[in-house]
Design a protein around this motif. Structure first.
Motif, mmCIF file in Angstrom:
data_model
loop_
_atom_site.group_PDB
_atom_site.id
_atom_site.type_symbol
_atom_site.label_atom_id
_atom_site.label_comp_id
_atom_site.label_asym_id
_atom_site.label_seq_id
_atom_site.Cartn_x
_atom_site.Cartn_y
_atom_site.Cartn_z
ATOM 1 N N SER A 20 0.816 -1.218 0.000
ATOM 2 C CA SER A 20 0.000 0.000 0.000
ATOM 3 C C SER A 20 0.851 1.271 0.000
ATOM 4 N N ALA A 21 0.180 2.386 -0.307
ATOM 5 C CA ALA A 21 0.835 3.687 -0.478
ATOM 6 C C ALA A 21 0.818 4.482 0.834
ATOM 7 N N GLU A 67 0.256 13.214 -13.152
ATOM 8 C CA GLU A 67 -0.225 13.305 -11.770
ATOM 9 C C GLU A 67 0.878 13.901 -10.904
ATOM 10 N N THR A 102 5.271 2.235 -10.493
ATOM 11 C CA THR A 102 5.585 1.042 -9.700
ATOM 12 C C THR A 102 4.577 -0.064 -9.988
ATOM 13 N N ASN A 113 -0.369 7.446 1.375
ATOM 14 C CA ASN A 113 -1.403 8.476 1.575
ATOM 15 C C ASN A 113 -2.659 7.977 2.268
ATOM 16 N N CYS A 148 -5.528 9.855 -4.269
ATOM 17 C CA CYS A 148 -5.580 9.371 -5.648
ATOM 18 C C CYS A 148 -6.765 10.003 -6.367
ATOM 19 N N PHE A 198 -14.460 0.476 -5.849
ATOM 20 C CA PHE A 198 -13.559 1.613 -5.988
ATOM 21 C C PHE A 198 -12.388 1.246 -6.893
ATOM 22 N N GLY A 213 8.591 -5.317 -1.209
ATOM 23 C CA GLY A 213 7.461 -5.280 -2.143
ATOM 24 C C GLY A 213 7.742 -6.156 -3.354
ATOM 25 N N GLU A 261 -4.445 -0.499 -8.001
ATOM 26 C CA GLU A 261 -5.099 0.785 -7.700
ATOM 27 C C GLU A 261 -4.022 1.850 -7.843
ATOM 28 N N LEU A 262 -3.943 2.447 -9.030
ATOM 29 C CA LEU A 262 -2.789 3.302 -9.343
ATOM 30 C C LEU A 262 -3.198 4.769 -9.451
ATOM 31 N N LYS A 269 2.572 -5.102 3.416
ATOM 32 C CA LYS A 269 3.724 -4.210 3.386
ATOM 33 C C LYS A 269 3.214 -2.806 3.097
ATOM 34 N N PHE A 273 -2.072 -4.217 -5.073
ATOM 35 C CA PHE A 273 -1.082 -3.131 -5.064
ATOM 36 C C PHE A 273 -1.760 -1.774 -5.182
ATOM 37 N N THR A 274 -1.442 -0.871 -4.284
ATOM 38 C CA THR A 274 -1.899 0.518 -4.379
ATOM 39 C C THR A 274 -0.677 1.417 -4.385
ATOM 40 N N GLY A 275 -0.552 2.248 -5.417
ATOM 41 C CA GLY A 275 0.599 3.145 -5.498
ATOM 42 C C GLY A 275 0.644 3.800 -6.860
ATOM 43 N N SER A 276 1.820 4.249 -7.238
ATOM 44 C CA SER A 276 1.943 4.992 -8.492
ATOM 45 C C SER A 276 1.812 4.056 -9.696
HETATM 46 P P1 NAD Z 1 4.677 4.309 -4.731
HETATM 47 O O1 NAD Z 1 4.359 3.661 -6.023
HETATM 48 O O2 NAD Z 1 5.934 5.057 -4.597
HETATM 49 O O3 NAD Z 1 4.692 3.213 -3.567
HETATM 50 C C1 NAD Z 1 3.607 2.364 -3.318
HETATM 51 C C2 NAD Z 1 4.082 1.123 -2.574
HETATM 52 O O4 NAD Z 1 4.913 0.336 -3.429
HETATM 53 C C3 NAD Z 1 4.924 1.416 -1.344
HETATM 54 O O5 NAD Z 1 4.582 0.507 -0.328
HETATM 55 C C4 NAD Z 1 6.345 1.170 -1.856
HETATM 56 O O6 NAD Z 1 7.246 0.850 -0.820
HETATM 57 C C5 NAD Z 1 6.115 -0.007 -2.774
HETATM 58 N N1 NAD Z 1 7.139 -0.236 -3.801
HETATM 59 C C6 NAD Z 1 8.030 0.645 -4.327
HETATM 60 N N2 NAD Z 1 8.776 0.043 -5.276
HETATM 61 C C7 NAD Z 1 8.331 -1.238 -5.370
HETATM 62 C C8 NAD Z 1 8.688 -2.355 -6.187
HETATM 63 N N3 NAD Z 1 9.639 -2.281 -7.107
HETATM 64 N N4 NAD Z 1 7.991 -3.502 -6.033
HETATM 65 C C9 NAD Z 1 6.989 -3.598 -5.130
HETATM 66 N N5 NAD Z 1 6.629 -2.582 -4.318
HETATM 67 C C10 NAD Z 1 7.283 -1.415 -4.440
HETATM 68 O O7 NAD Z 1 3.422 5.246 -4.365
HETATM 69 P P2 NAD Z 1 3.266 6.298 -3.161
HETATM 70 O O8 NAD Z 1 4.073 7.504 -3.442
HETATM 71 O O9 NAD Z 1 3.431 5.617 -1.842
HETATM 72 O O10 NAD Z 1 1.713 6.642 -3.295
HETATM 73 C C11 NAD Z 1 1.186 7.622 -4.134
HETATM 74 C C12 NAD Z 1 0.592 7.003 -5.377
HETATM 75 O O11 NAD Z 1 -0.396 6.042 -5.025
HETATM 76 C C13 NAD Z 1 -0.134 8.013 -6.247
HETATM 77 O O12 NAD Z 1 0.170 7.758 -7.583
HETATM 78 C C14 NAD Z 1 -1.601 7.735 -5.964
HETATM 79 O O13 NAD Z 1 -2.476 8.133 -6.983
HETATM 80 C C15 NAD Z 1 -1.585 6.260 -5.789
HETATM 81 N N6 NAD Z 1 -2.754 5.809 -5.030
HETATM 82 C C16 NAD Z 1 -3.758 5.189 -5.707
HETATM 83 C C17 NAD Z 1 -4.904 4.788 -5.039
HETATM 84 C C18 NAD Z 1 -6.019 4.110 -5.768
HETATM 85 O O14 NAD Z 1 -6.864 3.522 -5.103
HETATM 86 N N7 NAD Z 1 -6.100 4.174 -7.084
HETATM 87 C C19 NAD Z 1 -5.017 4.985 -3.657
HETATM 88 C C20 NAD Z 1 -3.966 5.622 -2.999
HETATM 89 C C21 NAD Z 1 -2.844 6.012 -3.705
#
Ligand code: NAD
Length: 508
Positions: A161-162, A396, A247, A164, A299, A465, A227, A265-266, A187, A241-244
């Motif tokens: 997860s991310a 973004e 990634t 935020n 997000c 969602f 991760g 969920e990106l 994680k 997976f939630t994040g950018s």
């Molecule tokens: P990020 O992609 O930097 O990190 C997300 C997660 O991935 C963290 O736990 C990080 O440690 C892990 N990670 C990093 N490199 C990895 C790898 N190579 N393999 C596996 N895991 C890895 O994102 P962030 O800066 O923490 O969060 C912000 C982003 O998350 C924004 O883009 C936002 O839009 C997105 N987000 C999306 C949603 C959704 O539901 N669509 C919700 C919340 C946040």
């Protein structure tokens, strides 16, 4: 100082120390690097968490796999009972946990508490769901045959997860995973490690006091290394997976290569369209919350605002006035609506975004500066005026920058809404049914979340969602999202004593 005593009282109320172990699988351990997390509003070090090593993760996955084998045979409503106890335990700690989110992530206190409430809400939903993991009975074409769908647990669900939403995203995934009969290995983001430990302590106590394996809610704090190891490991049946987007693309490729399941969920790049027939008061208030809330780090934050040419100028005037009243500051102070960005790197990304806006022909209508004289990572909530297709508008930037753009008719605005790579959330403000149904129909918004007269953010847990295109296509939380945490089996049972074949085939 007062700030230090607030943070140490908060940690204490959650059973945390200044140094904590970041691995849980029934027992607490941690042999990886030590990460200190800081308050982004003050720079104060809040505490330290020793992260997982590769061996810690390996051992945790072993225990989580074993726990899943026992848990899958517990009847689903009984699993729901355990989630209900977790829900109550979270409710008991809602204030300190919400406060820790505010301290460590940087969102304002009501939003921190709201995030824990969201976990409580999804837990309630999951308890009900535990009696409704229904399959269906399908008419068979063969006489004396019954055909049905049965849903069975997957095994181990890995949640990455991310920063935020350091509580709610795990909440969505864990509550559904558990009632669906899976164990969970989490994680979170390394910069919100204390929150991950605090949540896990609450769940661990429920599991242990009910004689259940703690590994059902395992934690392996870590960064990209852990991760990545979760993504690669065949024992993890589903990676949520939630994040950018960047990634997420890497993680999805790794998981797909081993034919694991994933939920993505990106990133988002969400727009609001304000038509000429909109309720302007409603729209201004909505946009303020959606563009500035969480300092633009949701997000679902509104990043693009399309204004009909007839109302454009007066709307901008009102928006600038409203922005002028926003209080930026410490998220724990009453009256503050905009806290800090989470990291210094985010402040740099904000500044880069602002300079790209002017370099690409845009104008800054309000804000535009990093607030360097303040102690934390603060920036001014910013409004720009820029072309819909400037490259910076299509990116973004995780900060409170709102791009405003003038349009002349709804199809044009919808086309611009849809022209970016991301496809998470979108809203139209209008009072005309014709516009509304156009917007939610086949030629309307291409996003996963399509709203009318409410902002792009602030989803309820009852709906699914998630978003399309570069947002990853995953769906979490309500509706039929639970099905992704289970295996669907089509079962045909012959009670006829004969062997009629499908499609009328004779084979004798
Ligand atoms: P990020 O992609 O930097 O990190 C997300 C997660 O991935 C963290 O736990 C990080 O440690 C892990 N990670 C990093 N490199 C990895 C790898 N190579 N393999 C596996 N895991 C890895 O994102 P962030 O800066 O923490 O969060 C912000 C982003 O998350 C924004 O883009 C936002 O839009 C997105 N987000 C999306 C949603 C959704 O539901 N669509 C919700 C919340 C946040």
């Amino acid at each position: 100082t007062a700030a230090a005593s607030t943070s140490s009282a908060t940690l204490k109320a959650l059973g945390l120390d200044s140094f904590n172990l970041g691995v849980y699988n029934g027992e607490w351990s941690g042999n990886g690097s030590i990460v200190e997390t800081t308050n982004p509003a003050t720079g104060e070090v809040l505490g330290a968490v020793q992260q997982a090593s590769a061996q810690d993760l390996d051992q945790t996955l072993q225990k989580a796999s074993k726990a899943a084998k026992m848990w899958r045979s517990v009847p689903a409503p009984k699993r729901g009972e355990v989630v209900r106890k977790m829900r109550n335990a979270l409710n008991d700690k809602i204030e300190p946990l919400g406060r820790l989110v505010a301290l460590e992530m940087g969102k304002i206190l009501p939003e921190g508490i709201g995030e824990v409430q969201e976990y409580i809400d999804i837990a309630d939903y999951a308890v009900g769901l535990s009696r409704m993991l229904n399959g269906q009975v399908i008419p068979s074409e063969r006489p004396g045959h019954a055909m049905m769908e049965v849903w069975n647990p997957l095994g181990v669900v890995g949640v990455i997860s991310a920063f935020n939403f350091p509580v709610a995203v795990y909440g969505w995934n864990s509550a559904l995973s558990l009632v669906c009969g899976n164990s969970v290995v989490w994680k979170g983001s390394p910069t919100t490690s204390l929150t991950s430990v605090a949540v896990t302590k609450i769940l661990a106590e429920v599991l242990e006091s009910n004689g259940l394996p703690g590994a059902l809610c395992s934690l392996a704090c870590g960064g990209a290394d852990i991760g990545n190891a979760i993504a690669h490991d065949k024992r993890v049946n589903l990676v949520s997976f939630t994040g950018s987007t960047k990634t997420g693309r890497d993680v999805a490729t790794v998981v797909q290569k081993r034919f694991g399941k994933h939920i993505l969920e990106l990133g988002g790049n969400n727009a609001i369209i304000v038509h000429k027939d909109a309720d302007i008061d409603l729209a201004v208030r909505s946009i303020l919350f959606a563009a500035v809330g969480t300092a633009g780090q949701r997000c679902t934050t509104t990043r693009r605002l399309f204004l009909h040419e007839d109302i454009h100028d007066t709307f901008i005037e009102r928006l600038i006035k409203a922005y002028g009243q926003i209080k930026v500051g410490n998220p724990l102070h009453p009256g503050v609506l905009c806290g800090p960005l989470h990291t210094e790197a985010a402040v740099q990304a904000f500044e880069q975004g602002i300079s790209d806006v002017t370099a690409q022909g845009g104008k800054i209508l309000h804000g535009g500066r990093a607030l360097k004289d303040m102690p934390g990572n603060f920036v001014e909530p910013t409004i720009t005026s820029i072309a819909h297709d400037a490259p910076v508008v299509h990116r973004e930037i995780f900060a409170p920058i709102l791009h405003t753009i003038k349009f002349s008719n709804l199809p044009e605005a919808i086309e611009w809404n849809n022209e970016v790579g991301q496809g998470l959330s979108s809203s139209l403000f209008t009072t005309s049914p014709e516009n509304i149904f156009h917007w939610i129909g086949p030629a309307g918004s291409d996003c996963g979340i399509v709203n009318v007269n409410i902002p792009t953010n602030g989803a309820e847990i009852g709906g699914a969602f998630g978003g399309e295109k570069e947002t990853g296509g995953g769906r979490e939380s309500g509706s039929t999202s639970w099905q992704q945490y289970m295996r669907r089996q089509t079962c045909t049972i012959n009670y006829s004593g004969q062997l009629p074949l499908a499609q009328g085939i004779k084979f004798e």
